[in-house]
Design an enzyme around this catalytic site. Structure first.
Site, PDB file in Angstrom:
ATOM      1  CG  ASP A   1      11.081  63.677   6.061  1.00  0.00           C
ATOM      2  OD1 ASP A   1      10.182  64.520   6.259  1.00  0.00           O
ATOM      3  OD2 ASP A   1      11.986  63.437   6.886  1.00  0.00           O
TER       4      ASP A   1
ATOM      5  CB  SER B   1       8.899  54.860  18.961  1.00  0.00           C
ATOM      6  OG  SER B   1      10.225  54.401  18.988  1.00  0.00           O
TER       7      SER B   1
ATOM      8  CE  LYS C   1      10.272  56.004  22.975  1.00  0.00           C
ATOM      9  NZ  LYS C   1      11.297  55.491  22.036  1.00  0.00           N
TER      10      LYS C   1
END
Length: 550
Positions: A302, A291, A316
């Site tokens: 990223d 999460s 998740k």
């Protein structure tokens, strides 16, 4: 729609349920019809069932059964669970800061928070709580020690404690305080220039704690940072955004939510000036990083802001919000999926399409889509966050698992501490060969056994041979092989001495020096920490990984 949602939740909770007039829409009619059936059934059960029923318990069970068919993160909180919910989201409660577990019918202190009233009062891990404010837990099996420990701040709770090595009960008065379970249980310097921050949760003060640690470590000369989110189950989304913001520029996109209620869809950007956008960064991850911890690690990846080391994260990619219900109850409901800057959603399990038996499966590789990081590295959705530098998950041997599951490491640590009033600092602590032999001798009359993986494989092979009619031809060879491969405890205690000793040392250190001491001890053998330090010694390799040219 908002009116319908409130009405439905109230009806499900069986508060003033009847037949409701909805618009002549088939879906609305089906909802109303089924709620009316439920209400009628409940009334008839209450009126005619042979025994008295508990309406609160039965309703809660029915709600939980309904939610079980959705996803594991959509949960109902009854009124008597609201305090636990607040503790989960704020990390704060009023008590003494000790976690109690039941072991062989005894209420044992399993963990103590550093700086808590329990530590200040001199309580030890392994102490048996016999009485709380005169309530005898040995006779009152219905008593809940956790609830008895909690109370108003600055009030006193009187404990009677049985300690290993002490001939009589110890009487202690402990003053309750607001206890804060920290998000950052440890931070410090691994080397003269490499800092380390252990982030274990994302409650309301997570970002502040990480920022404090980051600034303090930079003041100590930190030039490179290891951020550890292993075993971190996640928490509040806004804290994940703020923690990312410490390392990426203001206004950079962090995460976006997309769900059925389109007005709730939102893109979150970094709201403030960062602390440091240049410091070389390694993020440690594993299969229990979930999460919010996946948002942080995924965003760092990223933007090619740092290197991820460890194992693939949990996967998740779902967002929950909390809705207030009637009578001080709450519903935590999954409302959206989140997407990190590359555009990927890392949700690994498809809860929307269940198998005939009700089970759910992982998203198949054929349906995963490739995305690009800022530097053009390829990353994929639908399977958690893949580390840039994968490491092997260290598996414990069968004998270590057995000793641990039977609580024998824990029990011997109690004996060791009772026999050794002073223990060397965590960074230096090590059991001698004589100490280890003492543990082996102590185990002689203890009950523990196990089946090794080799024994399991051999049994499966034997079963297959019998099924396919080959066993008679190789029976003698099987017998000889089984004799050679059947484990011996004495042999395993010698063969796996290094592994057993390491786990036992860690247990003893955690009893004496609590969370910080345990972390400092683990650094010696932690494979991911070692990989991070090795990478920081080879900065050209670090740069190549982030450029996608490794």
């Amino acid at each position: 729609m908002k009116h319908l949602r409130k009405l439905t939740l109230a009806a499900v909770c069986m508060i003033g349920v009847g037949f409701f007039a909805f618009r002549p829409d088939e879906r609305f009619f089906e909802i109303a019809r089924n709620l009316d059936i439920y209400a009628t059934l409940f009334k008839e059960l209450n009126r005619y069932y042979v025994d008295e029923i508990n309406p609160n318990r039965l309703t809660k069970m029915s709600i939980e059964s309904m939610l079980k068919n959705l996803d594991p993160y959509t949960n109902f909180y009854a009124e008597d669970e609201i305090e636990d919910y607040r503790t989960m989201t704020t990390g704060q409660y009023t008590g003494i800061g000790a976690i109690i577990t039941t072991n062989k019918g005894k209420n044992i202190i399993y963990s103590i928070l550093e700086g808590s009233p329990a530590e200040k009062a001199g309580l030890h891990i392994g102490d048996e709580i016999v009485k709380i404010d005169g309530v005898d837990l040995t006779t009152r099996k219905d008593a809940n020690p956790d609830k008895l420990m909690k109370g108003q701040a600055n009030s006193t709770v009187k404990l009677a404690v049985r300690r290993v090595g002490s001939p009589s009960l110890l009487e202690m008065n402990v003053t309750r305080e607001f206890v804060k379970t920290g998000n950052v249980p440890y931070y410090g310097m691994l080397t003269d220039e490499v800092g380390y921050i252990d982030l274990k949760d994302f409650n309301q003060t997570a970002a502040r704690e990480v920022k404090t640690a980051l600034v303090e470590l930079k003041g100590k000369g930190m030039k490179k940072l290891v951020l550890d989110v292993r075993e971190n189950p996640g928490g509040l989304l806004d804290q994940a955004v703020l923690i990312c913001n410490l390392f990426i520029p203001k206004d950079a996109e962090v995460v976006s939510n997309r769900g059925k209620v389109t007005e709730w869809n939102k893109t979150y950007t970094a709201p403030m000036a960062p602390v440091d956008t240049e410091i070389p960064l390694v993020v440690l991850v594993n299969g229990r990083s979930a999460s919010a911890s996946e948002i942080v690690s995924g965003v760092i990846q990223d933007y090619d802001r740092g290197v991820l080391i460890g194992q693939r994260t949990y996967g998740k990619g779902l967002v929950q919000t909390t809705r207030d219900l009637s009578y001080n109850t709450k519903l935590k409901v999954t409302v959206a999926k989140y997407y990190i800057p590359s555009g990927r959603c890392i949700q690994a399990i498809d809860y929307s399409h269940r198998n005939d038996d009700g089970s759910v499966g992982k998203i198949p590789d054929s349906l995963k889509v490739a995305f690009k990081t800022r530097n053009g590295r390829t990353v994929y959705d639908g399977g958690g966050v893949e580390p840039d530098v994968p490491t092997e998950l260290v598996s414990r041997t069968s004998i270590v698992n057995s000793l641990n599951s039977k609580g024998l490491f824990f029990d011997y640590a109690l004996k060791y501490r009772a026999d050794h009033p002073t223990v060397k600092p965590a960074k230096e602590f090590e059991l001698s060969d004589t100490d280890y032999q003492g543990f082996v001798n102590w185990l002689k009359d203890k009950e523990y056994d196990y089946t090794t993986q080799v024994e399991k494989d051999l049994s499966e092979l034997e079963a297959s041979a019998k099924k396919e009619k080959y066993f008679d031809a190789v029976q003698e060879q099987f017998k000889a092989l089984k004799t050679k491969l059947t484990h011996s405890k004495d042999t395993d205690l010698a063969m796996f001495k290094k592994d057993i000793k390491q786990v036992l040392e860690r247990e003893i250190v955690s009893h004496v020096y609590l969370q910080k001491g345990e972390r400092e001890f683990v650094f010696r053998t932690d494979p991911e920490v070692k990989a991070a330090l090795d990478l920081f010694k080879d900065m050209p390799r670090y740069d190549k990984i982030l450029k996608g040219t490794k």
